[in-house]
Design a protein around this motif. Structure first.
Motif, short mmCIF file in Angstrom:
data_model
loop_
_atom_site.label_atom_id
_atom_site.label_comp_id
_atom_site.label_asym_id
_atom_site.label_seq_id
_atom_site.Cartn_x
_atom_site.Cartn_y
_atom_site.Cartn_z
N ALA A 53 10.98 19.17 34.81
CA ALA A 53 12.65 18.72 34.01
C ALA A 53 13.37 18.26 34.69
N PHE A 54 13.65 17.76 34.01
CA PHE A 54 15.06 17.00 33.99
C PHE A 54 16.19 17.13 33.32
N VAL A 55 17.76 17.37 32.94
CA VAL A 55 18.70 17.13 32.75
C VAL A 55 19.48 16.44 32.24
N CYS A 56 19.90 16.58 31.24
CA CYS A 56 20.88 14.74 31.99
C CYS A 56 23.17 15.75 31.24
N LEU A 57 23.83 15.64 32.51
CA LEU A 57 24.99 16.95 31.54
C LEU A 57 25.95 15.90 31.86
N VAL A 58 26.89 15.95 30.19
CA VAL A 58 28.22 15.04 30.51
C VAL A 58 29.33 16.88 30.83
N ASN A 59 30.05 17.03 32.07
CA ASN A 59 30.59 18.09 32.31
C ASN A 59 29.54 18.57 32.31
N THR A 60 29.18 19.96 31.21
CA THR A 60 28.64 21.17 31.49
C THR A 60 27.74 20.90 30.65
N GLU A 61 27.61 20.44 29.47
CA GLU A 61 27.09 19.50 28.35
C GLU A 61 25.65 18.96 28.36
N ILE A 62 24.55 19.62 28.01
CA ILE A 62 23.69 18.83 28.33
C ILE A 62 23.08 18.26 27.53
N VAL A 63 22.75 16.57 27.52
CA VAL A 63 23.34 16.01 26.30
C VAL A 63 21.69 14.77 26.80
N GLY A 64 20.63 15.18 27.41
CA GLY A 64 19.54 15.14 27.35
C GLY A 64 18.90 14.97 28.34
N TYR A 65 17.37 14.75 27.80
CA TYR A 65 16.58 16.10 28.58
C TYR A 65 15.10 14.48 29.26
N PHE A 66 14.60 14.96 29.69
CA PHE A 66 12.70 13.75 30.33
C PHE A 66 12.58 15.02 31.51
N CYS A 67 10.52 14.37 31.16
CA CYS A 67 10.18 15.25 32.20
C CYS A 67 9.81 13.88 32.98
N LEU A 68 9.57 13.60 34.45
CA LEU A 68 9.18 12.98 35.61
C LEU A 68 8.12 13.72 36.26
N ILE A 69 6.70 13.04 36.20
CA ILE A 69 5.99 13.57 36.75
C ILE A 69 5.68 11.93 37.89
N ILE A 70 5.42 12.38 39.02
CA ILE A 70 5.04 11.92 40.25
C ILE A 70 3.91 11.51 40.99
N GLY A 71 2.64 10.77 41.24
CA GLY A 71 1.81 11.27 42.12
C GLY A 71 1.21 9.68 42.19
N SER A 72 0.32 10.17 42.95
CA SER A 72 -1.49 9.05 42.62
C SER A 72 -1.88 8.34 41.35
N ASP A 73 -2.04 9.99 40.05
CA ASP A 73 -2.34 9.32 39.18
C ASP A 73 -1.93 10.66 38.43
N PRO A 74 -1.07 10.62 37.91
CA PRO A 74 -0.41 11.77 37.33
C PRO A 74 -0.42 12.57 35.48
N GLU A 75 -1.02 10.53 35.22
CA GLU A 75 -1.11 10.64 33.83
C GLU A 75 -2.36 9.96 33.29
#
Length: 165
Positions: A53-75
């Motif tokens: 899980a990752f958040v996108c910050l502008v200054n200290t405000e959370i303005v976005g979110y996404f999940c990034l999964i990495i692997g040989s076959d993550p989905e």
């Protein structure tokens, strides 16, 4: 804009961002994506616990979110693709649950740039009615690969992009 790992204490703000993203989808004619409580607080908490899980910050405000999964076959839902094929079978990253508050432009671009800083192949799926995301993907060099089905059985348009090593 900075991207940092989401923490459990961010979950209330992330859920607010997800609700704002749902409103944006509905306003753009996408009535069928992210329904019936998806994505739930439990799913977001699992993303955070899995360190996906990752958040996108502008200054200290959370303005976005996404999940990034990495692997040989993550989905697992990507094992079967209809009416097309994936571009390759290399290890890949997948972005799920990309959400923007709508207050700042460029959340999707930053999320995918971040993903490509981690791995050179990214796959993603989106609802057929999510025209803004499909337009973004095509304009960003993603190739439409076919149709996959998510766990509830509903179809999603699948895309992939590979960048040179």
């Amino acid at each position: 804009m900075d991207i940092i790992a989401a923490q459990l204490e961010d979950i209330d703000q992330v859920m607010l961002i997800i609700e704002q993203a749902k409103q944006i989808m509905r306003a753009n004619g996408n009535q069928t994506q992210w329904i019936n409580g998806y994505p739930s607080r439990e799913i977001i908490a699992a993303d955070i616990r899995n360190q996906d899980a990752f958040v996108c910050l502008v200054n200290t405000e959370i303005v976005g979110y996404f999940c990034l999964i990495i692997g040989s076959d993550p989905e697992p839902n990507y094992k079967v693709i209809e009416e097309g094929a994936w571009l390759n079978n290399s290890p890949y990253g997948v972005i799920h649950r990309l959400a923007s508050s709508g207050t700042v432009k460029g959340i999707a671009r930053k999320a995918f740039d971040f993903a490509f800083s981690q791995i050179n192949t990214v796959r993603v799926d989106t609802n057929h009615d999510n025209i803004p995301m499909q337009k973004f993907l095509r304009n960003s060099g993603f190739t439409y690969c076919g149709i996959i089905y998510v766990s509830d059985g509903s179809p999603r348009d699948a895309f992939q992009k590979i960048i040179a090593d």
